[in-house]
Design a protein around this motif. Structure first.
Motif, short mmCIF file in Angstrom:
data_model
loop_
_atom_site.label_atom_id
_atom_site.label_comp_id
_atom_site.label_asym_id
_atom_site.label_seq_id
_atom_site.Cartn_x
_atom_site.Cartn_y
_atom_site.Cartn_z
N ILE A 93 4.02 0.58 5.10
CA ILE A 93 2.66 0.67 5.64
C ILE A 93 2.68 1.06 7.12
O ILE A 93 1.94 1.94 7.54
N ALA B 135 -2.68 3.01 2.71
CA ALA B 135 -2.46 2.55 4.08
C ALA B 135 -3.35 3.32 5.05
O ALA B 135 -3.95 2.74 5.95
N HIS C 5 0.83 -1.20 0.00
CA HIS C 5 0.00 0.00 0.00
C HIS C 5 0.86 1.26 0.00
O HIS C 5 1.85 1.34 0.73
#
Length: 159
Positions: A128, A89, A84
């Motif tokens: 993340i 995130a 992400h």
């Protein structure tokens, strides 16, 4: 990190989604949302129209917020071809989703882009947990990196 065959199979589906995205002219990103061994939602990037926020992980967070209760979101797992970005995130954390499993890290993508002399993205490639420290995260999946790198290399050639 050792991967169970089931996890590798699920991540392979994410790579298939990323490949489809690349084939239709999108950024090669694919992701899916699972709960209790069922795929609830899957998507790929839709950024070719210029809206760079249309990542599959962001779409998953939005879908989950609209369709799952808090307990279901906590128990759900997001699998994705790429780690992400900070936007995704944050969306993941704010929507209360559970674990994330990714195949290629954001640092891999940054290194590949630099190898190909592409400009850095406008957002830092933070891990993340630098954005959402409470999330449980697993990755990368070394067995898929060459394939994902190839998808991104082909997409970079279109730029």
């Amino acid at each position: 990190m050792r991967r169970r065959p089931r996890t590798s199979r699920i991540l392979r589906r994410c790579v298939t989604l990323a490949r489809h995205a690349a084939e239709v002219g999108e950024e090669p990103l694919g992701a899916l949302l699972m709960l209790d061994d069922a795929v609830l939602f899957e998507d790929f990037a839709h950024t070719s129209d210029g809206d760079r926020t249309r990542h599959p992980e962001y779409a998953i967070a939005r879908w989950a917020a609209d369709h799952l209760d808090e307990r279901q979101r906590r128990a759900a797992v997001v699998y994705t071809s790429g780690e992400h970005c900070p936007m995704c995130a944050a969306a993941h954390a704010w929507s209360g989703l559970g674990r994330i499993v990714y195949a290629a890290s954001s640092i891999h993508l940054l290194q590949w882009h630099r190898e190909w002399d592409l400009p850095d993205d406008p957002v830092a490639p933070l891990p993340i947990n630098a954005v959402a420290p409470g999330l449980v995260v697993a990755g990368p999946a070394p067995e898929l990196l060459d394939e994902i790198r190839g998808l991104h290399a082909r997409a970079a050639g279109r730029r």
